[in-house]
Design an enzyme around this catalytic site. Structure first.
Site, short mmCIF file in Angstrom:
data_model
loop_
_atom_site.label_atom_id
_atom_site.label_comp_id
_atom_site.label_asym_id
_atom_site.label_seq_id
_atom_site.Cartn_x
_atom_site.Cartn_y
_atom_site.Cartn_z
N GLY A 247 0.27 8.94 -11.33
CA GLY A 247 -0.19 9.53 -10.07
C GLY A 247 0.32 10.95 -9.87
N HIS B 295 10.14 5.48 -3.04
CA HIS B 295 9.63 4.75 -1.88
C HIS B 295 9.45 3.27 -2.20
CE1 HIS B 295 6.67 6.23 -4.58
NE2 HIS B 295 5.64 5.68 -3.98
N ASP C 51 0.88 -1.17 0.00
CA ASP C 51 0.00 0.00 0.00
C ASP C 51 0.91 1.22 0.00
OD1 ASP C 51 -2.45 1.26 -0.12
OD2 ASP C 51 -2.55 1.57 2.04
N SER C 52 0.53 2.21 -0.78
CA SER C 52 1.40 3.37 -0.90
C SER C 52 0.57 4.63 -1.05
CB SER C 52 2.33 3.21 -2.10
OG SER C 52 1.57 3.08 -3.28
P1 IMP Z 1 -1.92 1.93 -4.23
O1 IMP Z 1 -0.70 1.68 -3.39
O2 IMP Z 1 -1.97 1.11 -5.46
O3 IMP Z 1 -3.17 1.91 -3.39
O4 IMP Z 1 -1.80 3.43 -4.78
C1 IMP Z 1 -1.89 4.55 -3.98
C2 IMP Z 1 -1.94 5.84 -4.76
O5 IMP Z 1 -0.86 6.66 -4.28
C3 IMP Z 1 -1.74 5.77 -6.27
O6 IMP Z 1 -2.96 5.60 -6.95
C4 IMP Z 1 -1.14 7.15 -6.58
O7 IMP Z 1 -2.15 8.13 -6.64
C5 IMP Z 1 -0.30 7.40 -5.33
N1 IMP Z 1 1.06 6.91 -5.54
C6 IMP Z 1 1.65 5.83 -4.97
N2 IMP Z 1 2.91 5.67 -5.42
C7 IMP Z 1 3.11 6.66 -6.31
C8 IMP Z 1 4.21 7.01 -7.16
O8 IMP Z 1 5.27 6.36 -7.20
N3 IMP Z 1 4.03 8.09 -7.93
C9 IMP Z 1 2.89 8.83 -7.94
N4 IMP Z 1 1.83 8.54 -7.22
C10 IMP Z 1 1.94 7.45 -6.39
#
Ligand code: IMP
Length: 200
Positions: free
Chosen positions: A153, A180, A72-73
């Site tokens: 993103g 990250h 998760d990020s």
């Molecule tokens: P998930 O980890 O797939 O839930 O994504 C979380 C959201 O955080 C993504 O849809 C992006 O909007 C943002 N995000 C996470 N990592 C990045 C990155 O490396 N670049 C830009 N946006 C990010």
């Protein structure tokens, strides 16, 4: 060599490819969710990256009866009390809307207070247990307007001072070396073979 199997608890083919590259030659066979049937819907109902990653990993480990890895990020902005945080992907309908909302919320915030960090948490589950967790962080500054067209993103508004570029102005390998997700994946890849080898 006996291949150890690991399921990636994500439907994102870019993530699958990235993790596969990282694990090449490690004796680990990475299985994508699209290669499994009857996969449960994955949700992110919690307030922390760690809880969401653990939740997704446990759901898939229980379903597949194999070890499962989830991530998760998101983007954490100090001046916005940590928003968008775990809600990063739900901050708007499209990347452009999400960026516009973020910039509007930061409109009156001066450059020195626009500090932000991208956070990525990886969780490894086996059965009902979390057997490994790793976190990677990248620190930067939110720009006044988007720069660059690579990545996805919030990349165009995330300025990384050591390289004097936004993440969207970097080549993919350049971003991976400082991002990250790159940090978390490299931390994990050093420990993963031993962790999986220890499982019965
Ligand atoms: P998930 O980890 O797939 O839930 O994504 C979380 C959201 O955080 C993504 O849809 C992006 O909007 C943002 N995000 C996470 N990592 C990045 C990155 O490396 N670049 C830009 N946006 C990010």
């Amino acid at each position: 060599m006996v291949m150890k199997q690991l399921v990636l608890a994500s439907g994102n083919s870019d993530k699958l490819r990235e993790v596969r590259q990282l694990l090449a030659g490690s004796g680990i066979q990475l299985i994508g969710l699209n290669e499994m049937s009857g996969t449960p819907q994955l949700t992110e109902p919690f307030d922390t990256f760690a809880e969401n990653a653990s939740h997704k990993a446990l759901v898939i480990a229980r379903h597949s009866h194999l070890p499962a890895l989830a991530d998760d990020s998101g983007l954490v902005v100090e001046a916005l009390d940590g928003r968008p945080g775990v809600h990063s992907s739900r901050y708007g309908q499209t990347d452009q809307e999400r960026i516009e909302r973020l910039l509007a919320e930061l409109m009156d915030v001066p450059p020195e207070r626009r500090v932000a960090r991208f956070v990525c948490v990886l969780a490894l589950a086996h059965g009902d247990d979390i057997i490994g967790m790793w976190e990677g962080v990248a620190e930067g500054i939110i720009t006044a307007e988007p720069h660059g067209t690579s990545g996805f993103g919030y990349d165009p508004v995330f300025y990384y001072p050591p390289l004097r570029l936004t993440f969207a102005e970097m080549l993919p390998e350049q971003k991976n070396s400082v991002s990250h997700r790159g940090h978390a994946l490299r931390a994990m890849s050093g420990q993963l073979p031993q962790l999986l080898a220890a499982l019965v």
